[in-house]
Design a protein around this motif. Sequence first.
Motif, mmCIF file in Angstrom:
data_model
loop_
_atom_site.group_PDB
_atom_site.id
_atom_site.type_symbol
_atom_site.label_atom_id
_atom_site.label_comp_id
_atom_site.label_asym_id
_atom_site.label_seq_id
_atom_site.Cartn_x
_atom_site.Cartn_y
_atom_site.Cartn_z
ATOM 1 N N PRO A 33 8.166 -2.377 -1.884
ATOM 2 C CA PRO A 33 6.965 -2.627 -2.686
ATOM 3 C C PRO A 33 6.138 -3.796 -2.162
ATOM 4 O O PRO A 33 5.065 -4.078 -2.701
ATOM 5 C CB PRO A 33 7.535 -2.933 -4.076
ATOM 6 N N ASP A 34 6.615 -4.455 -1.117
ATOM 7 C CA ASP A 34 5.883 -5.607 -0.579
ATOM 8 C C ASP A 34 4.603 -5.199 0.146
ATOM 9 O O ASP A 34 3.742 -6.034 0.408
ATOM 10 C CB ASP A 34 6.773 -6.392 0.386
ATOM 11 N N TYR A 35 4.468 -3.905 0.463
ATOM 12 C CA TYR A 35 3.311 -3.457 1.234
ATOM 13 C C TYR A 35 2.430 -2.512 0.403
ATOM 14 O O TYR A 35 1.279 -2.814 0.119
ATOM 15 C CB TYR A 35 3.778 -2.778 2.523
ATOM 16 N N ILE A 36 2.962 -1.367 0.050
ATOM 17 C CA ILE A 36 2.236 -0.410 -0.788
ATOM 18 C C ILE A 36 3.187 0.028 -1.896
ATOM 19 O O ILE A 36 4.316 0.446 -1.619
ATOM 20 C CB ILE A 36 1.768 0.816 0.014
ATOM 21 N N GLY A 37 2.740 -0.050 -3.126
ATOM 22 C CA GLY A 37 3.591 0.302 -4.248
ATOM 23 C C GLY A 37 3.709 1.804 -4.434
ATOM 24 O O GLY A 37 3.200 2.604 -3.654
ATOM 25 N N THR A 38 4.411 2.188 -5.496
ATOM 26 C CA THR A 38 4.578 3.591 -5.842
ATOM 27 C C THR A 38 4.290 3.779 -7.325
ATOM 28 O O THR A 38 4.089 2.810 -8.055
ATOM 29 C CB THR A 38 6.010 4.086 -5.538
ATOM 30 N N GLY A 39 4.297 5.023 -7.747
ATOM 31 C CA GLY A 39 4.022 5.328 -9.143
ATOM 32 C C GLY A 39 5.255 5.323 -10.021
ATOM 33 O O GLY A 39 5.222 5.847 -11.134
ATOM 34 N N ARG A 40 6.334 4.748 -9.543
ATOM 35 C CA ARG A 40 7.572 4.666 -10.325
ATOM 36 C C ARG A 40 8.218 3.304 -10.129
ATOM 37 O O ARG A 40 7.923 2.588 -9.175
ATOM 38 C CB ARG A 40 8.575 5.740 -9.875
ATOM 39 N N SER A 41 9.140 2.985 -11.050
ATOM 40 C CA SER A 41 10.004 1.838 -10.812
ATOM 41 C C SER A 41 11.024 2.231 -9.751
ATOM 42 O O SER A 41 11.210 3.409 -9.451
ATOM 43 C CB SER A 41 10.716 1.423 -12.110
ATOM 44 N N ASN A 42 11.688 1.252 -9.174
ATOM 45 C CA ASN A 42 12.608 1.518 -8.066
ATOM 46 C C ASN A 42 14.014 1.038 -8.396
ATOM 47 O O ASN A 42 14.191 -0.068 -8.916
ATOM 48 C CB ASN A 42 12.143 0.790 -6.795
ATOM 49 N N LEU A 43 15.012 1.873 -8.099
ATOM 50 C CA LEU A 43 16.393 1.411 -8.152
ATOM 51 C C LEU A 43 16.732 0.624 -6.898
ATOM 52 O O LEU A 43 17.630 -0.205 -6.892
ATOM 53 C CB LEU A 43 17.352 2.601 -8.285
ATOM 54 N N ALA A 44 16.016 0.896 -5.825
ATOM 55 C CA ALA A 44 16.214 0.177 -4.563
ATOM 56 C C ALA A 44 14.868 0.047 -3.875
ATOM 57 O O ALA A 44 13.958 0.833 -4.108
ATOM 58 C CB ALA A 44 17.197 0.922 -3.668
ATOM 59 N N SER A 45 14.750 -0.960 -3.040
ATOM 60 C CA SER A 45 13.521 -1.182 -2.278
ATOM 61 C C SER A 45 13.893 -1.376 -0.815
ATOM 62 O O SER A 45 13.943 -2.504 -0.323
ATOM 63 C CB SER A 45 12.781 -2.411 -2.811
ATOM 64 N N PRO A 46 14.207 -0.295 -0.121
ATOM 65 C CA PRO A 46 14.714 -0.419 1.246
ATOM 66 C C PRO A 46 13.704 -1.033 2.202
ATOM 67 O O PRO A 46 12.522 -0.679 2.188
ATOM 68 C CB PRO A 46 15.038 1.026 1.636
ATOM 69 N N GLN A 47 14.176 -1.966 2.999
ATOM 70 C CA GLN A 47 13.361 -2.580 4.042
ATOM 71 C C GLN A 47 13.395 -1.683 5.283
ATOM 72 O O GLN A 47 14.105 -0.674 5.326
ATOM 73 C CB GLN A 47 13.880 -3.979 4.359
ATOM 74 N N LEU A 48 12.633 -2.066 6.288
ATOM 75 C CA LEU A 48 12.458 -1.197 7.448
ATOM 76 C C LEU A 48 13.776 -0.824 8.128
ATOM 77 O O LEU A 48 13.974 0.337 8.509
ATOM 78 C CB LEU A 48 11.504 -1.856 8.452
ATOM 79 N N GLU A 49 14.663 -1.773 8.283
ATOM 80 C CA GLU A 49 15.941 -1.468 8.936
ATOM 81 C C GLU A 49 16.756 -0.469 8.122
ATOM 82 O O GLU A 49 17.426 0.413 8.681
ATOM 83 C CB GLU A 49 16.747 -2.747 9.172
ATOM 84 N N GLU A 50 16.698 -0.614 6.795
ATOM 85 C CA GLU A 50 17.422 0.325 5.933
ATOM 86 C C GLU A 50 16.774 1.709 5.970
ATOM 87 O O GLU A 50 17.468 2.736 5.960
ATOM 88 C CB GLU A 50 17.441 -0.212 4.501
ATOM 89 N N ILE A 51 15.448 1.750 6.010
ATOM 90 C CA ILE A 51 14.744 3.029 6.120
ATOM 91 C C ILE A 51 15.099 3.709 7.437
ATOM 92 O O ILE A 51 15.325 4.922 7.482
ATOM 93 C CB ILE A 51 13.223 2.812 5.999
ATOM 94 N N LYS A 52 15.162 2.924 8.490
ATOM 95 C CA LYS A 52 15.529 3.482 9.798
ATOM 96 C C LYS A 52 16.930 4.071 9.765
ATOM 97 O O LYS A 52 17.153 5.198 10.245
ATOM 98 C CB LYS A 52 15.443 2.392 10.869
ATOM 99 N N GLU A 53 17.872 3.335 9.200
ATOM 100 C CA GLU A 53 19.257 3.814 9.124
ATOM 101 C C GLU A 53 19.342 5.121 8.340
ATOM 102 O O GLU A 53 20.016 6.077 8.760
ATOM 103 C CB GLU A 53 20.134 2.750 8.461
ATOM 104 N N GLN A 54 18.638 5.183 7.222
ATOM 105 C CA GLN A 54 18.705 6.372 6.379
ATOM 106 C C GLN A 54 17.977 7.558 7.011
ATOM 107 O O GLN A 54 18.414 8.707 6.889
ATOM 108 C CB GLN A 54 18.135 6.052 4.998
#
Length: 346
Positions: A33-54
């Motif tokens: 959420p540090d860059y562009i938010g979403t229309g929902r609350s988040n259970l997690a907010s993965p950073q770039l390294e986590e997004i890459k891994e997933q």
Amino acid sequence: MKLFVPSPGHIDSLKELLTRKEKIYSIFMAGSPDYIGTGRSNLASPQLEEIKEQTEYAHKNGVKMELVLNSSCMGGRQLTPEGYRTNHWYVEKLVDIGIDSIVVADPYLVETISRDFDVDVVVSVLAFVDSPQKAEFFEDLGAKSIVIDSNVNRHFDVLHAIRDSVDCELKLLVNEGCLYRCPFRYAHFNFFSHAFGPEPRPNVLDDYYYLKCLELRIENPELIIKSPWIRPEDIKLYRDITDVYKIGGRTHFVDWILNCVNAYYNESYDGNLMDILDCPKDLKDLYNIPNKSLDGILEKQWTNCKKVCNKCGYCRTLTKKVTQVYSNGGTEHQMCLPWDTIAVKT
């Protein structure tokens, strides 16, 4: 059938979801959420390294990865030089990671991302595409896929008109439990966009829109029946419109998501409809609506419904017939009572 399935955003959640990878076409989750938010609350907010891994893990298992950046309001930051640079940098990183598609609601982001990056741009349900004219507009901006406004899920004339007007992929959100033509929808998603978007975030005491919507449905479950969900059994009626379906619920836990995946993949669910709707737990624990009791209703009644409720009354009659209320708060004495008998007493 292509099922787009939500993930809370943790690698462990993803691994559990992909134990059913043969049923899943793509995973979708929110980013940071540090860059562009979403229309929902988040259970997690993965950073770039986590997004890459997933993303790498999903691809290794033959499943695509979609990132949701569907803020309905960014306070104008996206149009400032600083906002442009930040958003452009973030999307560039996501594309480098190998994200297959990015979901956005803002027409400006649809156009700039489709123009500047080699990634599929998906128009969010929060862009409220409910007509062929809107669909054509977004396709012309570069959209590869459009999630149609769920409010028209039972307006088959509109759905067919949209299908006839564009060549891009169409996607239906099947299990959203929101009010039909919800009066809170725009304000609520704007609130989420700020509360779960970049700083500064509002320090609010409670969520008026959530609480009011919950109150209305507790008082009158007819509003649940009218919600524009699509039952697993009714997927067959949409095949001439699309074969791409999105299961909502990235704020839920994995066992709930997998239950929905099984239901929609099998196009059948023998249980409480509330179990597979993306709506508050308070409602799930209160109402039992046997899903099979609704067999044939869409085809026989709702496909031709004019949506003039005060002159019809069908949904109220149906609600009294099929809706049950759980009693005794989940104790060993719990039972289901017809809502009609409870409503009359109150």
